[in-house]
Write a protein that holds these residues in place. Structure first.
Motif, short mmCIF file in Angstrom:
data_model
loop_
_atom_site.label_atom_id
_atom_site.label_comp_id
_atom_site.label_asym_id
_atom_site.label_seq_id
_atom_site.Cartn_x
_atom_site.Cartn_y
_atom_site.Cartn_z
N UNK A 178 0.86 -1.18 0.00
CA UNK A 178 0.00 0.00 0.00
C UNK A 178 0.90 1.23 0.00
N UNK A 179 0.80 2.04 -1.04
CA UNK A 179 1.67 3.21 -1.17
C UNK A 179 0.94 4.28 -1.98
N UNK A 180 0.50 5.36 -1.35
CA UNK A 180 -0.22 6.42 -2.07
C UNK A 180 0.61 7.08 -3.17
N UNK A 181 1.92 7.12 -3.01
CA UNK A 181 2.81 7.74 -4.01
C UNK A 181 3.90 6.73 -4.35
N UNK A 182 3.65 5.80 -5.28
CA UNK A 182 4.53 4.65 -5.46
C UNK A 182 5.72 4.83 -6.39
N UNK A 183 5.81 5.94 -7.10
CA UNK A 183 6.90 6.05 -8.08
C UNK A 183 7.27 7.52 -8.29
N UNK A 184 7.84 8.12 -7.25
CA UNK A 184 8.15 9.54 -7.31
C UNK A 184 9.56 9.79 -7.86
N UNK A 185 9.71 10.74 -8.77
CA UNK A 185 11.03 11.04 -9.35
C UNK A 185 11.85 11.95 -8.44
N UNK A 186 12.22 11.43 -7.28
CA UNK A 186 12.98 12.19 -6.30
C UNK A 186 14.35 11.54 -6.11
N UNK A 187 15.29 12.32 -5.60
CA UNK A 187 16.63 11.79 -5.36
C UNK A 187 16.75 11.09 -4.02
N UNK A 188 15.83 11.41 -3.08
CA UNK A 188 15.87 10.82 -1.75
C UNK A 188 14.47 10.90 -1.14
N UNK A 189 14.18 10.00 -0.22
CA UNK A 189 12.86 9.99 0.42
C UNK A 189 12.60 11.30 1.15
N UNK A 190 13.63 11.86 1.79
CA UNK A 190 13.46 13.09 2.55
C UNK A 190 12.95 14.25 1.71
N UNK A 191 13.15 14.21 0.40
CA UNK A 191 12.67 15.28 -0.47
C UNK A 191 11.15 15.29 -0.58
N UNK A 192 10.49 14.23 -0.15
CA UNK A 192 9.03 14.19 -0.16
C UNK A 192 8.43 14.94 1.02
N UNK A 193 9.25 15.31 1.99
CA UNK A 193 8.80 15.93 3.24
C UNK A 193 9.40 17.32 3.40
N UNK A 194 8.57 18.26 3.88
CA UNK A 194 9.12 19.56 4.28
C UNK A 194 9.93 19.42 5.55
N UNK A 195 9.38 18.67 6.52
CA UNK A 195 10.08 18.39 7.78
C UNK A 195 10.35 16.89 7.82
N UNK A 196 11.63 16.53 7.84
CA UNK A 196 12.03 15.12 7.84
C UNK A 196 13.14 14.95 8.87
N UNK A 197 12.79 15.22 10.13
CA UNK A 197 13.79 15.20 11.18
C UNK A 197 14.11 13.78 11.62
N UNK A 198 15.27 13.63 12.25
CA UNK A 198 15.68 12.35 12.78
C UNK A 198 14.80 11.97 13.98
N UNK A 199 14.51 10.68 14.11
CA UNK A 199 13.72 10.18 15.23
C UNK A 199 14.68 9.45 16.17
N UNK A 200 14.87 9.95 17.40
CA UNK A 200 15.82 9.30 18.31
C UNK A 200 15.28 8.01 18.91
N UNK A 201 16.19 7.18 19.41
CA UNK A 201 15.80 5.94 20.08
C UNK A 201 14.81 6.20 21.21
N UNK A 202 15.03 7.30 21.95
CA UNK A 202 14.16 7.59 23.09
C UNK A 202 12.71 7.77 22.66
#
Length: 214
Positions: A178-202
């Motif tokens: 299941x993927x709403x956007x299955x074939x995007x011409x982007x160089x990286x996944x993060x380019x699909x997001x305005x905010x793509x911050x790191x998620x810490x272990x905590x």
């Protein structure tokens, strides 16, 4: 940009879920970025949440590109990006050597998250694997194999976005994707997001502690 942040991505993913997926499923987030989206999906379904720990093995000189992905204690048990491996002229033992550092990180994270809350049994269960996107699909393919090895009877992969060939490794695995956007011409996944911050272990451990249990 397709999404403002992972919250918006989760909303689009939830809207795309088929009605047959419900509270009897187990939702597994891929740490770390997939966990906030998986948590939102699990809350929507009223389903239990857990994680499947997978680590990308970066290509020499280009660590953002997945050469392989590992999920367990043995670096020989992995999913390779076969086309990239051939193009770099690397043999299996060379990839295994590169993967050892990530195998150690899988062990560390698995212990950290298990200490926060014991993992759920997947045997005989329907499992929804969630990530925040796929560049090569190698990580998701490794997660599918790990979940299947634990005895899940049905596996569905769900992610908001994939790059042009990001879903290719999932074809032929016998799972629904299941993927709403299955074939995007982007160089990286993060380019699909305005905010793509790191998620810490905590954040992952806090999310697991606060989620529904079966």
């Amino acid at each position: 940009m397709l999404f403002h942040d992972r919250t918006e991505a989760a909303s689009q993913l939830i809207a795309a879920l088929p009605q047959r997926i419900g509270p009897e499923w187990i939702v597994l987030g891929i740490p770390r970025g997939g966990v906030p989206i998986a948590a939102a999906v699990a809350r929507h379904l009223g389903a239990p949440l857990d994680v499947v720990v997978v680590r990308k093995v970066g290509a020499p000189g280009n660590p953002e590109v997945a050469l392989a992905a590992v999920t367990g204690p043995d670096p020989s048990q992995r999913v390779d990006n076969a086309a990239l491996r051939r193009s770099l002229g690397l043999g299996g033992q060379q990839v295994e050597a590169i993967a050892r550092e990530e195998v150690a990180e899988v062990a560390r994270r698995s212990k950290t998250f298990a200490d926060a809350r014991p993992p759920l049994s997947l045997k005989g269960r329907h499992v929804l694997i969630v990530d925040d996107g796929a560049a090569t699909g190698t990580t998701l393919a490794a997660a599918v194999r790990a979940v299947r090895d634990q005895g899940a009877i049905e596996i569905v992969a769900a992610l908001p976005v994939a790059l042009s060939h990001g879903l290719d490794p999932l074809r032929g695995l016998g799972i629904e994707v299941i993927c709403p956007h299955p074939s995007e011409p982007l160089a990286a996944v993060g380019q699909a997001y305005t905010i793509f911050d790191q998620v810490p272990d905590a954040t992952v451990t806090e999310t697991l502690r606060g989620s529904l249990r079966p």
